[in-house]
Design an enzyme around this catalytic site. Sequence first.
Site, short mmCIF file in Angstrom:
data_model
loop_
_atom_site.label_atom_id
_atom_site.label_comp_id
_atom_site.label_asym_id
_atom_site.label_seq_id
_atom_site.Cartn_x
_atom_site.Cartn_y
_atom_site.Cartn_z
N GLU A 109 0.63 -1.11 0.15
CA GLU A 109 -0.09 -0.05 0.17
C GLU A 109 0.74 1.05 -0.29
O GLU A 109 1.11 2.44 -0.69
CB GLU A 109 -0.49 -0.08 1.13
CG GLU A 109 -2.44 -1.18 0.80
CD GLU A 109 -2.94 -1.07 0.24
OE1 GLU A 109 -3.14 0.17 0.01
OE2 GLU A 109 -2.68 -2.16 -0.55
N TRP A 164 2.05 1.42 -3.25
CA TRP A 164 0.95 2.83 -3.99
C TRP A 164 1.12 4.69 -4.07
O TRP A 164 1.47 5.23 -5.03
CB TRP A 164 -0.63 2.62 -3.45
CG TRP A 164 -0.71 1.51 -4.61
CD1 TRP A 164 -0.95 0.38 -4.02
CD2 TRP A 164 -1.18 1.12 -5.27
NE1 TRP A 164 -1.78 -0.37 -4.38
CE2 TRP A 164 -2.45 0.17 -6.10
CE3 TRP A 164 -1.89 2.31 -6.82
CZ2 TRP A 164 -2.53 -0.20 -7.05
CZ3 TRP A 164 -2.62 1.53 -7.70
CH2 TRP A 164 -2.68 0.18 -8.06
N ASN A 170 -9.69 4.45 3.79
CA ASN A 170 -9.88 4.23 1.58
C ASN A 170 -10.58 3.25 1.19
O ASN A 170 -11.22 3.64 -0.05
CB ASN A 170 -8.32 2.92 1.26
CG ASN A 170 -8.32 2.84 -0.28
OD1 ASN A 170 -7.99 3.94 -1.02
ND2 ASN A 170 -7.83 1.76 -0.40
N TRP A 208 -19.48 14.76 -18.75
CA TRP A 208 -20.75 15.30 -17.08
C TRP A 208 -21.52 15.39 -16.87
O TRP A 208 -22.01 16.35 -18.31
CB TRP A 208 -19.06 15.00 -16.17
CG TRP A 208 -17.94 14.61 -17.12
CD1 TRP A 208 -16.94 14.49 -17.44
CD2 TRP A 208 -17.42 13.04 -16.76
NE1 TRP A 208 -15.81 13.89 -17.47
CE2 TRP A 208 -16.29 13.42 -16.47
CE3 TRP A 208 -18.07 12.41 -15.98
CZ2 TRP A 208 -15.70 11.95 -16.29
CZ3 TRP A 208 -17.44 10.96 -15.79
CH2 TRP A 208 -16.22 10.85 -16.06
N TRP A 226 -8.72 8.96 -7.75
CA TRP A 226 -9.80 9.62 -8.39
C TRP A 226 -9.98 8.97 -9.87
O TRP A 226 -10.69 8.50 -10.38
CB TRP A 226 -9.96 11.09 -8.42
CG TRP A 226 -11.03 11.74 -7.35
CD1 TRP A 226 -10.15 11.48 -5.76
CD2 TRP A 226 -11.97 11.25 -7.30
NE1 TRP A 226 -11.22 12.21 -5.46
CE2 TRP A 226 -12.33 11.67 -5.74
CE3 TRP A 226 -13.01 10.90 -8.19
CZ2 TRP A 226 -13.80 12.21 -5.32
CZ3 TRP A 226 -14.51 11.27 -7.53
CH2 TRP A 226 -14.99 11.52 -6.08
N TRP A 238 -15.57 13.90 -11.66
CA TRP A 238 -15.16 13.04 -11.37
C TRP A 238 -13.58 14.25 -10.65
O TRP A 238 -13.07 14.32 -9.40
CB TRP A 238 -13.27 11.83 -11.88
CG TRP A 238 -12.82 12.09 -12.62
CD1 TRP A 238 -13.17 12.74 -14.10
CD2 TRP A 238 -11.00 12.90 -13.04
NE1 TRP A 238 -12.37 13.25 -15.22
CE2 TRP A 238 -11.07 13.25 -13.57
CE3 TRP A 238 -10.71 13.17 -11.42
CZ2 TRP A 238 -9.83 13.42 -14.29
CZ3 TRP A 238 -9.74 13.53 -12.20
CH2 TRP A 238 -9.03 13.29 -13.07
P1 FAD Z 1 -2.82 2.73 5.43
O1 FAD Z 1 -4.36 1.35 4.94
O2 FAD Z 1 -2.80 2.39 6.95
O3 FAD Z 1 -1.57 2.41 4.26
C1 FAD Z 1 -0.65 2.55 4.27
C2 FAD Z 1 -0.06 3.76 3.64
O4 FAD Z 1 -0.17 3.70 2.40
C3 FAD Z 1 -1.08 5.60 4.10
O5 FAD Z 1 -1.33 6.14 4.74
C4 FAD Z 1 -1.13 6.30 1.77
O6 FAD Z 1 0.07 6.93 2.02
C5 FAD Z 1 -0.59 4.36 1.44
N1 FAD Z 1 -1.73 3.86 0.63
C6 FAD Z 1 -2.95 3.15 1.29
N2 FAD Z 1 -3.24 3.00 0.00
C7 FAD Z 1 -3.35 3.92 -0.94
C8 FAD Z 1 -3.37 4.02 -1.82
N3 FAD Z 1 -4.63 3.53 -2.77
N4 FAD Z 1 -2.74 4.88 -2.82
C9 FAD Z 1 -2.27 5.69 -2.15
N5 FAD Z 1 -1.06 5.65 -1.59
C10 FAD Z 1 -2.10 4.64 -0.40
N6 FAD Z 1 -4.05 8.87 0.02
C11 FAD Z 1 -3.37 9.86 1.16
O7 FAD Z 1 -1.90 10.29 1.42
N7 FAD Z 1 -4.24 11.16 0.41
C12 FAD Z 1 -5.34 11.92 -0.81
O8 FAD Z 1 -5.53 12.44 -0.92
C13 FAD Z 1 -5.64 10.98 -0.70
N8 FAD Z 1 -6.95 10.96 -1.66
C14 FAD Z 1 -7.43 9.81 -2.35
C15 FAD Z 1 -8.43 10.28 -3.12
C16 FAD Z 1 -9.79 8.16 -3.50
C17 FAD Z 1 -11.03 8.47 -4.41
C18 FAD Z 1 -8.84 7.06 -3.09
C19 FAD Z 1 -9.81 6.02 -3.77
C20 FAD Z 1 -7.58 6.88 -2.37
C21 FAD Z 1 -6.93 7.87 -1.59
N9 FAD Z 1 -6.07 8.10 -0.87
C22 FAD Z 1 -5.42 8.65 -0.40
C23 FAD Z 1 -5.59 6.68 -0.81
C24 FAD Z 1 -5.81 5.91 0.62
O9 FAD Z 1 -7.39 6.13 0.59
C25 FAD Z 1 -5.30 6.75 1.65
O10 FAD Z 1 -3.82 7.11 2.00
C26 FAD Z 1 -5.29 5.91 2.60
O11 FAD Z 1 -6.89 5.87 3.21
C27 FAD Z 1 -4.97 6.35 4.04
O12 FAD Z 1 -5.46 6.24 5.85
P2 FAD Z 1 -3.70 5.54 6.41
O13 FAD Z 1 -2.79 6.25 6.62
O14 FAD Z 1 -4.27 4.85 7.54
O15 FAD Z 1 -4.06 3.85 5.15
#
Ligand code: FAD
Length: 518
Positions: free
Chosen positions: A320, A323, A387, A352, A428, A405
């Site tokens: 993750e 990503w 997420n 849209w 997005w 979007w």
């Molecule tokens: P954990 O599940 O603990 O993951 C650890 C870290 O991995 C996160 O803190 C993040 O840095 C990274 N990570 C995890 N999933 C993703 C992912 N899909 N994409 C990129 N990095 C990821 N993340 C942001 O940091 N900022 C945003 O503005 C953002 N906008 C998002 C918008 C959409 C529509 C979607 C689908 C996802 C977005 N994310 C964003 C990714 C993700 O949702 C969040 O990073 C995550 O929910 C943060 O919670 P956590 O720290 O508990 O994640």
Amino acid sequence: PRPIETLLGALEGTGQTRKGIKAKDAVVHWFKMDLRTSDNRALWLASQKAKEAGVPLIGLYVISPEDFKAHLTAPVRIDFMIRTLHVLKQDLAALDIPLYVETVETRKDVPERIIEFLEEWGVSHLFANMEYEVDELRRDANLIKTCAEKGIDMQVVHDTCVVPPGLLTSGSGKQYSVYSPWRRAWVAKIHADPELLNLFDAPEKNPANARDKVAALFDCEIPDVPEGHQLSEKDAQRLHAIWPAGEHEARARLEKFCDEKIGQYHNARNFPAGVSTSNISVHLAAGTLSARTAVRYARDRNKTKKLDAGMEGIQTWISELAWRDFYKHVMVNWPYICMNKPFKPEYSNITWSYNMAHFDAWKTGHTGFPIVDAAMRQVQSMSWMHNRCRMIVASFLAKDLLLDWRMGERYFMENLIDGDFASNNGGWGFSASVGVDPQPYFRIFNPVLQSEKFDPKGEYIKKWVPELRECNEKEVHDPYGRGAAKKVEKMGYPKPIVVHKDSRDRALAVYKEGLGRD
Ligand code: FAD
């Protein structure tokens, strides 16, 4: 080369300061979104340079409200950043390093003010970590040039990604635009070059004589949140309790997550009702924690040094974090995504909808789809969303409502505490099927099925949507479709604003039509 390569080329610091520039009176580290003392590459390099030259190290931060506007930075994020600066100031003061913070009027004042500051304090060497958004790359490339004209050495180095952009290409030398092969290359690169996970020490203490030379700077006060960006008192109270600021808090969160949750992360991460994820995105966005530290810390909990072996929870969590690197690499390679364009140009022709009543219902959590409403209310309350729910609400906005979007992307940036351009744009793009390595456009989440699968007891929904607290486990996912209309109508819960089956058919037709156009 494309402009981005020219810019990156201009910035790529080696960490070796240019010969011929003699150390003068001080060395400066310019803080950006790297508000921490530990494992901060440019700060460490700056500290080494100051030590070698026997001059003081100074920390500098410049606040630009115009940049907040341009980047749609959420007030909650600005507030978090100001609170973090207070913690950073204290941490640096303990090392006898001053932190000078100033607010400037316009964006273009940022480099000008930096140059003035460097000249005022006789600074010969300026260090900073690289930011990959187009405007930031341009700004820093210009600043390097101006510094060089003034005889100042500016080093801008890679730090925010675990693997710097530009190092991973496929066998044919192309940039990856699909996550899975890119991740395999990312893992292989770290295995081949384990130094990428070496952490940088905090800066060394300024010696007493050096400290005295910059003593006046210790009096600098951290400015308040700029006018027009403040939180209300009520919001501030609630959000400060949820999101304590600073690198110690970041570290504590990381440790707690790795102690208590990471082992089950692969099973639990998709269920928004409990706390099953790390909640460190806010810290990665503000730079109070480095991604390198996060990966290293998790890896060291594993039985193996391999990132793709050992405990499944650890492997999944590191994937993750990958990503985050992936989306930053994408931004560097395809910078036009910073200009409101979809990654896939063929998706520019979709017609849209701009139905503002639908958009309002989505924003306020009144769509009549419980899982969507719960998630949108979570953002209103916590400035953060799980997420899985981000994917559900994004799919709902782009496909069920056929809203542009970019309206949702913007709303997230304006409201999330962890708003990060690359990850947000990537998320997005994925959900609306217009981005890099997206969901195929014909894959449309059914919000009720998502809700049943990932919130089976409706605990998450009931936490955020009190109107549904009297519903049983079946009703809560679709009260109007499952015989609970009377119960929830009297509580004021709205009817669904669209019929999912119809809006699904409409989305398929509109996407198909858009793709068929030239
Ligand atoms: P954990 O599940 O603990 O993951 C650890 C870290 O991995 C996160 O803190 C993040 O840095 C990274 N990570 C995890 N999933 C993703 C992912 N899909 N994409 C990129 N990095 C990821 N993340 C942001 O940091 N900022 C945003 O503005 C953002 N906008 C998002 C918008 C959409 C529509 C979607 C689908 C996802 C977005 N994310 C964003 C990714 C993700 O949702 C969040 O990073 C995550 O929910 C943060 O919670 P956590 O720290 O508990 O994640």
